[in-house]
Write a protein that holds these residues in place. Sequence first.
Motif, short mmCIF file in Angstrom:
data_model
loop_
_atom_site.label_atom_id
_atom_site.label_comp_id
_atom_site.label_asym_id
_atom_site.label_seq_id
_atom_site.Cartn_x
_atom_site.Cartn_y
_atom_site.Cartn_z
N HIS A 153 43.96 35.97 34.76
CA HIS A 153 44.30 36.56 36.05
C HIS A 153 44.72 35.53 37.09
O HIS A 153 45.80 35.67 37.71
CB HIS A 153 43.13 37.40 36.58
N PRO A 154 43.94 34.48 37.35
CA PRO A 154 44.37 33.53 38.37
C PRO A 154 45.64 32.79 38.02
O PRO A 154 46.43 32.43 38.90
CB PRO A 154 43.16 32.57 38.48
N ILE A 155 45.87 32.60 36.73
CA ILE A 155 47.07 31.85 36.31
C ILE A 155 48.31 32.75 36.40
O ILE A 155 49.39 32.31 36.79
CB ILE A 155 46.88 31.30 34.89
N LEU A 156 48.16 34.04 36.03
CA LEU A 156 49.27 34.97 36.21
C LEU A 156 49.64 35.08 37.69
O LEU A 156 50.83 35.06 38.05
CB LEU A 156 48.89 36.36 35.67
N GLY B 135 27.33 41.79 13.88
CA GLY B 135 26.93 40.42 14.13
C GLY B 135 28.03 39.40 14.29
O GLY B 135 27.75 38.22 14.46
N PHE B 136 29.32 39.81 14.23
CA PHE B 136 30.38 38.81 14.40
C PHE B 136 30.66 38.56 15.87
O PHE B 136 30.33 39.36 16.74
CB PHE B 136 31.66 39.23 13.67
N LYS B 137 31.28 37.42 16.17
CA LYS B 137 31.61 37.06 17.54
C LYS B 137 33.04 37.50 17.86
O LYS B 137 33.88 37.59 16.98
CB LYS B 137 31.46 35.56 17.74
N PHE B 138 33.31 37.73 19.15
CA PHE B 138 34.64 38.17 19.56
C PHE B 138 34.89 37.78 21.01
O PHE B 138 33.98 37.41 21.74
CB PHE B 138 34.79 39.69 19.39
N ARG B 139 36.16 37.89 21.39
CA ARG B 139 36.56 37.69 22.78
C ARG B 139 36.81 39.07 23.38
O ARG B 139 37.65 39.81 22.90
CB ARG B 139 37.85 36.87 22.87
N GLY B 140 36.10 39.42 24.42
CA GLY B 140 36.29 40.71 25.05
C GLY B 140 37.45 40.71 26.03
O GLY B 140 37.97 39.66 26.41
N ILE B 141 37.86 41.91 26.46
CA ILE B 141 38.96 42.03 27.41
C ILE B 141 38.61 41.35 28.73
O ILE B 141 39.46 40.75 29.39
CB ILE B 141 39.33 43.52 27.63
N ASP B 142 37.32 41.38 29.12
CA ASP B 142 36.92 40.71 30.36
C ASP B 142 37.10 39.20 30.26
O ASP B 142 37.48 38.55 31.24
CB ASP B 142 35.46 41.04 30.70
N ASP B 143 36.82 38.64 29.08
CA ASP B 143 37.02 37.21 28.88
C ASP B 143 38.49 36.83 29.10
O ASP B 143 38.81 35.81 29.71
CB ASP B 143 36.59 36.79 27.48
N ILE B 144 39.37 37.68 28.55
CA ILE B 144 40.80 37.40 28.67
C ILE B 144 41.26 37.55 30.12
O ILE B 144 41.96 36.70 30.66
CB ILE B 144 41.62 38.34 27.76
N TYR B 145 40.85 38.65 30.77
CA TYR B 145 41.24 38.86 32.17
C TYR B 145 40.76 37.71 33.06
O TYR B 145 41.50 37.23 33.92
CB TYR B 145 40.65 40.18 32.69
N ASN B 146 39.51 37.30 32.89
CA ASN B 146 38.98 36.22 33.72
C ASN B 146 39.75 34.93 33.53
O ASN B 146 39.90 34.13 34.47
CB ASN B 146 37.50 36.00 33.41
N ALA B 147 40.25 34.70 32.32
CA ALA B 147 40.99 33.47 32.04
C ALA B 147 42.42 33.53 32.56
O ALA B 147 42.93 32.54 33.10
CB ALA B 147 40.99 33.20 30.53
N VAL C 57 53.39 36.43 37.90
CA VAL C 57 53.67 37.29 36.75
C VAL C 57 52.64 38.42 36.70
O VAL C 57 51.45 38.19 36.95
CB VAL C 57 53.64 36.50 35.43
N PHE C 58 53.09 39.64 36.40
CA PHE C 58 52.17 40.76 36.21
C PHE C 58 52.70 41.63 35.08
O PHE C 58 53.85 41.50 34.66
CB PHE C 58 52.02 41.58 37.50
N THR C 59 51.82 42.52 34.56
CA THR C 59 52.21 43.39 33.45
C THR C 59 52.14 44.85 33.87
O THR C 59 51.31 45.23 34.70
CB THR C 59 51.30 43.19 32.23
N VAL C 60 53.01 45.66 33.28
CA VAL C 60 53.03 47.11 33.51
C VAL C 60 52.95 47.81 32.16
O VAL C 60 53.76 47.53 31.27
CB VAL C 60 54.31 47.54 34.25
N PRO C 61 51.97 48.72 31.96
CA PRO C 61 51.82 49.39 30.66
C PRO C 61 52.66 50.66 30.55
O PRO C 61 52.88 51.37 31.52
CB PRO C 61 50.32 49.73 30.64
N THR C 62 53.09 50.94 29.33
CA THR C 62 53.77 52.19 29.01
C THR C 62 53.25 52.67 27.65
O THR C 62 53.25 51.90 26.69
CB THR C 62 55.30 52.02 28.92
N VAL C 63 52.80 53.92 27.57
CA VAL C 63 52.36 54.48 26.29
C VAL C 63 53.59 55.00 25.55
O VAL C 63 54.25 55.94 26.00
CB VAL C 63 51.34 55.62 26.49
N LEU C 64 53.90 54.40 24.42
CA LEU C 64 55.07 54.82 23.64
C LEU C 64 54.74 55.98 22.71
O LEU C 64 55.56 56.87 22.51
CB LEU C 64 55.61 53.63 22.83
#
Length: 251
Positions: A42-45, A28-40, A50-57
């Motif tokens: 993406h246009p500003i990046l 029942g708790f509230k949260f910010r999903g990954i889609d919320d972050i991407y939508n906010a 600016v873009f990001t590249v992932p690496t699994v360490l």
Amino acid sequence: MADIYTSIACIMADIDAVGKTQKNQQQGFKFRGIDDIYNAVHPILAKHGVFTVPTVLSERSEERTTTRGGNLIYRILTMKYTFFASDGSSVDSVVIGEGMDSGDKAANKAMSVAHKYALLQALCIPTEEMADPDKESFEVTQSQNTQSSLSLARSFPRQDTPLNLAGLLSVEEFNIKDAWNSILERCRGVQVAAREVFKQHGADSSKEITYEIYQKVFLSLQSGKAQETKGPEDFIDDEIPFTSSKKRVIA
């Protein structure tokens, strides 16, 4: 062309707060999903190049059993996200993502969580709320290797009052040292007790303390539901064992 530090500062100036508008159906708790972050972001990046590249360490996987007897794949990924600017300059953000799934999506979930917090923390995205667990939560049985030392019954009191969550670290605040000190304080400074209750929830060494484990330990102490155990002979000395020093620090 702007360097990465100038670009990130400009991005921070353009990003509005991302509120917690989604709700966890299990708890029942509230949260910010990954889609919320991407939508906010993406246009500003894109606006600032600016873009990001992932690496699994590193990654760790294990199978767990739910309280209903089902199987879950639990994965912890240490991820590095490199933020690049248009001039080629870059800066790294290293985060940990955890994911559980009954199929083949545990790694995907872990990467989504890791990327979400890399963006949140690197760009200091504001929110109206500070508390935070992630979207999905599972109840799991105790791991077999967590049967260990010394009874905890007298190390902390049983409480019959409603849970007091004051002092519980949020995901954004979480780090192993502060998590250890938080639990040690609630065990009245008794390191054996703090070490044991972490082990009861699946962390046999400081390296294995995750936010999920820390949160469960905190709540078990608040509710007085930590389990009693037998004998010191079963303590497993893993890669980074808990410190035996009298100082309140993590090994």
